[in-house]
Design an enzyme around this catalytic site. Structure first.
Site, PDB file in Angstrom:
ATOM      1  CB  CYS A 106      -0.870   2.111  -0.516  1.00 35.89           C
ATOM      2  SG  CYS A 106      -0.979   0.345   0.091  1.00 35.89           S
ATOM      3  NE  ARG A 135      -3.774  -7.997  -2.233  1.00 36.48           N
ATOM      4  CZ  ARG A 135      -3.465  -7.563  -1.061  1.00 36.48           C
ATOM      5  NH1 ARG A 135      -3.428  -8.511  -0.062  1.00 36.48           N
ATOM      6  NH2 ARG A 135      -3.276  -6.382  -0.555  1.00 36.48           N
ATOM      7  CD  GLN A 153      -6.920  -4.060   1.140  1.00 33.89           C
ATOM      8  OE1 GLN A 153      -6.990  -3.120   0.691  1.00 33.89           O
ATOM      9  NE2 GLN A 153      -6.011  -4.889   1.653  1.00 33.89           N
ATOM     10  CG  ASP A 155      -6.737   0.348   2.513  1.00 28.41           C
ATOM     11  OD1 ASP A 155      -6.078   0.285   3.577  1.00 28.41           O
ATOM     12  OD2 ASP A 155      -6.105   0.227   1.325  1.00 28.41           O
ATOM     13  CG  HIS A 157      -3.650   4.722   2.763  1.00 36.54           C
ATOM     14  ND1 HIS A 157      -4.159   4.138   1.818  1.00 36.54           N
ATOM     15  CD2 HIS A 157      -2.525   3.602   2.934  1.00 36.54           C
ATOM     16  CE1 HIS A 157      -4.266   2.805   1.486  1.00 36.54           C
ATOM     17  NE2 HIS A 157      -3.041   2.443   2.244  1.00 36.54           N
ATOM     18  CE  LYS A 244       1.590  -7.582   8.075  1.00 36.96           C
ATOM     19  NZ  LYS A 244       0.418  -8.435   7.789  1.00 36.96           N
ATOM     20  CG  HIS A 290      -0.319   1.464   4.661  1.00 36.18           C
ATOM     21  ND1 HIS A 290      -0.371   1.451   3.192  1.00 36.18           N
ATOM     22  CD2 HIS A 290       0.917   1.900   4.860  1.00 36.18           C
ATOM     23  CE1 HIS A 290       0.624   1.555   2.784  1.00 36.18           C
ATOM     24  NE2 HIS A 290       1.588   1.984   3.640  1.00 36.18           N
TER      25      HIS A 290
HETATM   26 ZN    ZN Z   1      -2.163   0.673   2.123  1.00 37.42          ZN
END
Ligand code: ZN
Length: 415
Positions: A106, A135, A153, A155, A157, A244, A290
């Site tokens: 992000c 992580r 991910q 991912d 946005h 979320k 997200h």
């Molecule tokens: Zn994000």
């Protein structure tokens, strides 16, 4: 909720099937929690990812690309340096500058959005990227994909105005539904809210959280009316920056997995001072959504390996059809069929070893191939192939062209 608690592995555990079907491996030299994807496993990942991009295509997403490290200052601004610090991999450069491996995308994507002012006419901006985050997880189960250090991910946005939240949310929800419908799955929906007893765990004020959680509840309520999708609320499951919507799927063994997620974030736009220019020429605070459709490709793949017990549908199978000549004298014809399949982008394998037919067919079955074709004297005489299916047995003789047409149709329909 996840399967890391189960210590006894059944034969359909993704750790066992992943090895048997040669999808991924781990190396002691590389380290625990760092899966290495084989050629076959990489096909599986890419097919899952490609499908997400196909579904995103009609909603105006753009691909972006970011580096995997960043200066410490980015995460100080985002708040991750404080709140996420145990999980951050830190790097110090030879000049003594502090960097971190990205644990999420992000803040980088925010910097892309913020490269220039955006007029309200350009909103929403929708960025997506399939990329790894890192992580520093405490070592959990070894050899599995459900708890990893390198997480891929899918991912995205969406940067949008407050009055666009609902529409954008519902579009992503449509993508989630279409994706999981292809696997015959209906998902449970969880509204993951903050733990009001521990406000210090999260970024932002109570007021912002109240607004965001109410917005999500309204969206879920509307979806429930239109699509009959029920939901439940779970305090304490929110992300650092906002509430979320999490989607849960069940594997064949009945275990529940968290898969897709859509998150509403009114906090990072505050911290990074993100705005657009509205109709009156003034700066207007925007919000971020997200989302990840597979959640992570590791989790998505692990779930589907267990859900299908390794018997992937044709479109997802790393090898889609195996070509089996009965004897080496049939190899030349078999090779022509194999080449034709490859020319049509059908993932085929040619088993031209000097082995008996029974062994070759057993091998195709052990590897859970959706189809194999046998080529002997009869087939060559008739100019045909004999097709056999993992799920429906003998399908009889057909021409090469009929074979290609049947397979391509099935791949396209994701049956
Ligand atoms: Zn994000």
């Amino acid at each position: 909720m996840d399967n890391e608690k189960d210590n006894v592995m059944d034969k359909n555990d993704h750790r066992i099937l992943g090895k048997e079907l040669d999808l991924f491996t781990f190396s002691e030299l590389v380290g625990p929690g760092l899966p290495l994807w084989t050629p076959k496993g990489t096909v599986l990942r890419e097919e899952l990812d490609k499908f997400v991009w196909e579904l995103r295509a009609k909603y105006g997403y753009s691909r972006v690309t970011i580096p995997h490290i960043t200066k410490r200052e980015l995460y100080e601004t985002s708040g991750h340096w404080d709140k996420f610090s145990d999980e951050l991999f830190r790097i110090t450069s030879r000049e003594g500058k502090e960097y971190a491996m990205k644990p999420m995308n992000c803040p980088h994507h925010i910097q892309i959005f913020d490269r220039k002012p955006h007029s309200y006419r350009e909103m929403p901006q929708r960025y997506a990227e399939t990329t790894m985050v890192y992580r520093d997880e405490q070592s959990g189960e070894l050899g599995g994909l459900t708890r990893v250090v390198s997480i891929t991910q899918d991912d995205s946005h969406v940067f949008c105005r407050t009055n666009q939240i609902k529409e954008e949310f519902l579009k992503i929800w449509d993508i989630v539904d279409s994706f999981y419908k292809a696997f015959g799955l209906s998902l449970k929906v969880r509204l993951s809210f903050r733990d009001t007893k521990e406000p210090g765990k999260y970024l932002g004020t109570k007021e912002i959280w109240d607004v965001a959680e109410n917005e999500l509840r309204n969206i879920a309520e509307e979806r429930k009316k239109e699509h009959k999708t029920d939901y439940f609320e779970a305090p304490g499951e929110a992300a650092l920056y906002g509430p979320k919507l999490d989607f849960m799927a069940k594997s064949s063994a009945g275990r529940e997995w968290q898969v897709a997620t859509i998150q509403l974030d009114m906090n990072l736009p505050e911290r990074f001072n993100l705005s657009c220019i509205n109709e009156r020429g003034g700066k207007e605070r925007i919000v971020m959504i997200h989302s990840a459709i597979n959640g992570s490709l590791e989790r998505g793949a692990a779930f589907l390996i267990e859900y299908y017990e390794g018997n992937f549908p044709l479109w997802l199978s790393p090898v889609q059809v195996k070509v089996i000549p009965v004897r080496t004298s049939h190899n030349e014809y078999a090779k022509r069929v194999f080449e034709l399949l490859k020319e049509n982008n059908i993932r085929a394998e040619l088993d031209d070893a000097d082995e008996n037919l029974g062994k070759k067919v057993r091998d195709a079955k052990t590897n859970k191939m959706p189809y194999w074709i046998v080529i002997g004297d009869k087939e060559i005489e008739a100019g045909k192939v004999t097709l056999e299916s993992r799920d429906s047995g003998q399908l009889g003789q057909m021409t090469k062209e009929e074979l290609v047409k049947k397979l391509l149709e099935e791949i396209k329909d994701k049956k």
